[in-house]
Design a protein around this motif. Structure first.
Motif, mmCIF file in Angstrom:
data_model
loop_
_atom_site.group_PDB
_atom_site.id
_atom_site.type_symbol
_atom_site.label_atom_id
_atom_site.label_comp_id
_atom_site.label_asym_id
_atom_site.label_seq_id
_atom_site.Cartn_x
_atom_site.Cartn_y
_atom_site.Cartn_z
ATOM 1 N N LEU A 38 8.850 4.365 5.245
ATOM 2 C CA LEU A 38 8.106 3.386 4.463
ATOM 3 C C LEU A 38 7.565 2.307 5.384
ATOM 4 C CD1 LEU A 38 7.301 2.668 1.549
ATOM 5 C CD2 LEU A 38 9.368 1.258 1.428
ATOM 6 N N VAL A 39 6.267 2.031 5.263
ATOM 7 C CA VAL A 39 5.599 1.056 6.120
ATOM 8 C C VAL A 39 4.787 0.114 5.238
ATOM 9 C CG1 VAL A 39 3.869 0.738 7.942
ATOM 10 C CG2 VAL A 39 5.449 2.673 8.046
ATOM 11 N N ASN A 40 4.877 -1.178 5.516
ATOM 12 C CA ASN A 40 4.012 -2.148 4.851
ATOM 13 C C ASN A 40 2.907 -2.520 5.829
ATOM 14 O OD1 ASN A 40 2.915 -4.857 4.118
ATOM 15 N ND2 ASN A 40 4.371 -4.656 2.427
ATOM 16 N N ARG A 41 1.682 -2.166 5.480
ATOM 17 C CA ARG A 41 0.549 -2.413 6.362
ATOM 18 C C ARG A 41 -0.410 -3.369 5.677
ATOM 19 N NH1 ARG A 41 -1.394 2.900 7.442
ATOM 20 N NH2 ARG A 41 0.464 3.076 8.756
ATOM 21 N N GLY A 42 -0.384 -4.621 6.110
ATOM 22 C CA GLY A 42 -1.279 -5.612 5.521
ATOM 23 C C GLY A 42 -1.045 -5.840 4.043
ATOM 24 N N ALA A 64 -12.345 -8.550 14.553
ATOM 25 C CA ALA A 64 -11.688 -7.683 13.560
ATOM 26 C C ALA A 64 -10.280 -8.194 13.314
ATOM 27 C CB ALA A 64 -11.653 -6.255 14.073
ATOM 28 N N PRO A 65 -9.862 -8.264 12.075
ATOM 29 C CA PRO A 65 -8.535 -8.829 11.768
ATOM 30 C C PRO A 65 -7.414 -7.912 12.241
ATOM 31 C CG PRO A 65 -9.466 -7.831 9.817
ATOM 32 C CD PRO A 65 -10.534 -7.765 10.864
ATOM 33 N N GLU A 66 -6.338 -8.521 12.647
ATOM 34 C CA GLU A 66 -5.145 -7.743 12.953
ATOM 35 C C GLU A 66 -4.396 -7.485 11.650
ATOM 36 O OE1 GLU A 66 -2.676 -9.464 15.883
ATOM 37 O OE2 GLU A 66 -4.249 -9.594 17.430
ATOM 38 N N VAL A 67 -4.167 -6.239 11.376
ATOM 39 C CA VAL A 67 -3.457 -5.880 10.147
ATOM 40 C C VAL A 67 -1.979 -5.757 10.473
ATOM 41 C CG1 VAL A 67 -3.253 -4.203 8.279
ATOM 42 C CG2 VAL A 67 -5.497 -4.652 9.311
ATOM 43 N N PRO A 68 -1.165 -6.703 10.039
ATOM 44 C CA PRO A 68 0.271 -6.658 10.381
ATOM 45 C C PRO A 68 0.946 -5.438 9.761
ATOM 46 C CG PRO A 68 -0.145 -8.327 8.715
ATOM 47 C CD PRO A 68 -1.486 -7.840 9.163
ATOM 48 N N GLU A 69 1.834 -4.836 10.513
ATOM 49 C CA GLU A 69 2.545 -3.658 10.035
ATOM 50 C C GLU A 69 4.043 -3.866 10.215
ATOM 51 O OE1 GLU A 69 0.945 0.231 10.883
ATOM 52 O OE2 GLU A 69 2.937 0.944 11.492
ATOM 53 N N PHE A 70 4.790 -3.573 9.160
ATOM 54 C CA PHE A 70 6.236 -3.731 9.194
ATOM 55 C C PHE A 70 6.892 -2.416 8.805
ATOM 56 C CE2 PHE A 70 4.329 -7.799 8.047
ATOM 57 C CZ PHE A 70 4.870 -8.639 9.018
ATOM 58 N N ALA A 71 7.731 -1.899 9.681
ATOM 59 C CA ALA A 71 8.466 -0.675 9.390
ATOM 60 C C ALA A 71 9.659 -1.023 8.509
ATOM 61 C CB ALA A 71 8.924 -0.018 10.683
ATOM 62 N N LEU A 72 9.778 -0.358 7.375
ATOM 63 C CA LEU A 72 10.838 -0.646 6.410
ATOM 64 C C LEU A 72 11.910 0.435 6.389
ATOM 65 C CD1 LEU A 72 8.569 -1.955 3.515
ATOM 66 C CD2 LEU A 72 9.759 -3.273 5.270
ATOM 67 N N GLY A 73 11.836 1.356 7.340
ATOM 68 C CA GLY A 73 12.882 2.364 7.460
ATOM 69 C C GLY A 73 12.643 3.602 6.630
ATOM 70 N N GLU A 74 13.557 4.535 6.775
ATOM 71 C CA GLU A 74 13.463 5.789 6.029
ATOM 72 C C GLU A 74 13.998 5.594 4.618
ATOM 73 O OE1 GLU A 74 15.769 9.696 6.849
ATOM 74 O OE2 GLU A 74 13.899 9.847 8.005
ATOM 75 N N ARG A 75 13.254 6.109 3.646
ATOM 76 C CA ARG A 75 13.645 5.936 2.243
ATOM 77 C C ARG A 75 13.518 7.254 1.488
ATOM 78 N NH1 ARG A 75 12.947 0.416 0.877
ATOM 79 N NH2 ARG A 75 13.442 -0.777 2.756
ATOM 80 N N TYR A 76 14.395 7.420 0.520
ATOM 81 C CA TYR A 76 14.242 8.519 -0.439
ATOM 82 C C TYR A 76 13.692 7.921 -1.723
ATOM 83 C CZ TYR A 76 15.176 12.115 -3.882
ATOM 84 O OH TYR A 76 15.024 13.043 -4.891
ATOM 85 N N VAL A 77 12.604 8.476 -2.222
ATOM 86 C CA VAL A 77 11.987 7.955 -3.438
ATOM 87 C C VAL A 77 11.631 9.118 -4.363
ATOM 88 C CG1 VAL A 77 11.078 5.808 -2.474
ATOM 89 C CG2 VAL A 77 9.742 7.891 -2.281
ATOM 90 N N GLU A 78 11.603 8.810 -5.639
ATOM 91 C CA GLU A 78 11.190 9.774 -6.654
ATOM 92 C C GLU A 78 10.042 9.186 -7.452
ATOM 93 O OE1 GLU A 78 14.580 10.705 -9.027
ATOM 94 O OE2 GLU A 78 15.612 11.805 -7.418
ATOM 95 N N GLY A 79 9.141 10.040 -7.898
ATOM 96 C CA GLY A 79 8.017 9.558 -8.680
ATOM 97 C C GLY A 79 7.058 10.678 -9.008
ATOM 98 N N GLU A 80 5.806 10.298 -9.233
ATOM 99 C CA GLU A 80 4.749 11.252 -9.581
ATOM 100 C C GLU A 80 3.551 11.019 -8.675
ATOM 101 O OE1 GLU A 80 1.516 11.959 -13.153
ATOM 102 O OE2 GLU A 80 3.474 11.155 -13.684
ATOM 103 N N ILE A 81 3.037 12.094 -8.079
ATOM 104 C CA ILE A 81 1.860 11.997 -7.221
ATOM 105 C C ILE A 81 0.619 11.963 -8.105
ATOM 106 C CG2 ILE A 81 0.508 13.115 -5.412
ATOM 107 C CD1 ILE A 81 3.112 14.394 -4.421
#
Length: 245
Positions: free
Chosen positions: A225-229, A134-151
């Motif tokens: 915010l996390v970048n996962r794979g 099974a592949p290892e899915v790299p994960e990088f923590a990008l810190g706490e962020r405030y974002v605005e948008g639409e769900i």
């Protein structure tokens, strides 16, 4: 002498013919201008695609982190495919037996802006024997962020409907997310580009009914915010999401 137009008399008098010709030409010109104005007023639809009627075969490793996805090592176009069931449902039940394992499945592809989803055909999911770990899915923590948008609901946003966002799509997105379809946060960048971030709970768990009332409206939130794979996830407490208007 006054000219009269008599329907059964052909042709009508010259003066009436000239008048009718002017009216017809003016009407056609006004219709052309109105059509152009209406066309220019329509917003351009995003480049989202759904391969309706075209069922493909896929192979990879199924994960649920927290939403079912198919990881395909070496796929430079789409290394991760979010998975859903037909209709307004997530794929949890369809892939439960192969989570964490190599699998094959068949489904319909939807994609937009480098993200993709497979609408899985029921009864086509099978464990696949492979010597590959099974592949290892790299994960990088990008810190706490405030974002605005639409769900938005990911299924329609990625191509099943177009456009898959906005107030007119609120009811559909609400039902989809309640049914287990992964929610996305559409963020508009200053340069006009749009980015879709997968939303998860503050502990990385799936989110569903807790987003009711927050869908298809401008919102602001702070999360991890996390970048996962190669896929962006925002871990956020739904209770801390705020409507902006």
């Amino acid at each position: 002498m006054t000219d009269f137009y008599v329907g059964y008399a052909d042709p009508p008098p010259p003066r009436i013919r000239r008048f009718l010709r002017k009216v017809v030409l003016a009407t056609l010109a006004a219709a052309a201008v109105a059509a152009a104005v209406i066309a220019l007023g329509h917003r351009r639809l995003p480049a989202a695609h759904f391969e309706f009627g075209h069922i493909r075969a896929f192979e990879g490793f199924v994960v649920a982190d927290p939403y079912p996805s198919l990881i395909v090592p070496g796929d430079t176009a789409f290394p991760r495919y979010l998975l859903t069931a037909p209709g307004k449902f997530g794929a949890d039940e369809l892939v439960a037996s192969v989570v964490g394992r190599a699998a094959s499945l068949r489904g319909t592809l939807a994609y937009r802006d480098g993200q993709a989803m497979i609408q899985v055909e029921p009864g086509t999911v099978a464990q696949r024997e492979t010597p590959e770990p099974a592949p290892e899915v790299p994960e990088f923590a990008l810190g706490e962020r405030y974002v605005e948008g639409e769900i938005v609901g990911s299924k329609c946003y990625l191509g099943v409907m177009n456009p898959g966002s906005g107030v007119t799509h609120r009811a559909c997105a609400t039902v989809c997310i309640r049914g287990g379809v992964p929610p996305l946060l559409e963020v508009r960048r200053e340069d006009g580009r749009r980015e879709a971030i997968v939303l998860a709970g503050s502990g990385g768990e799936a989110i569903d009914d807790s987003l009711a009332g927050l869908i298809a409206t401008p919102v602001g939130m702070t999360g991890r915010l996390v970048n996962r794979g190669g896929t962006a996830f925002l871990h956020v407490d739904p209770a801390r999401i705020r409507r902006l208007r």
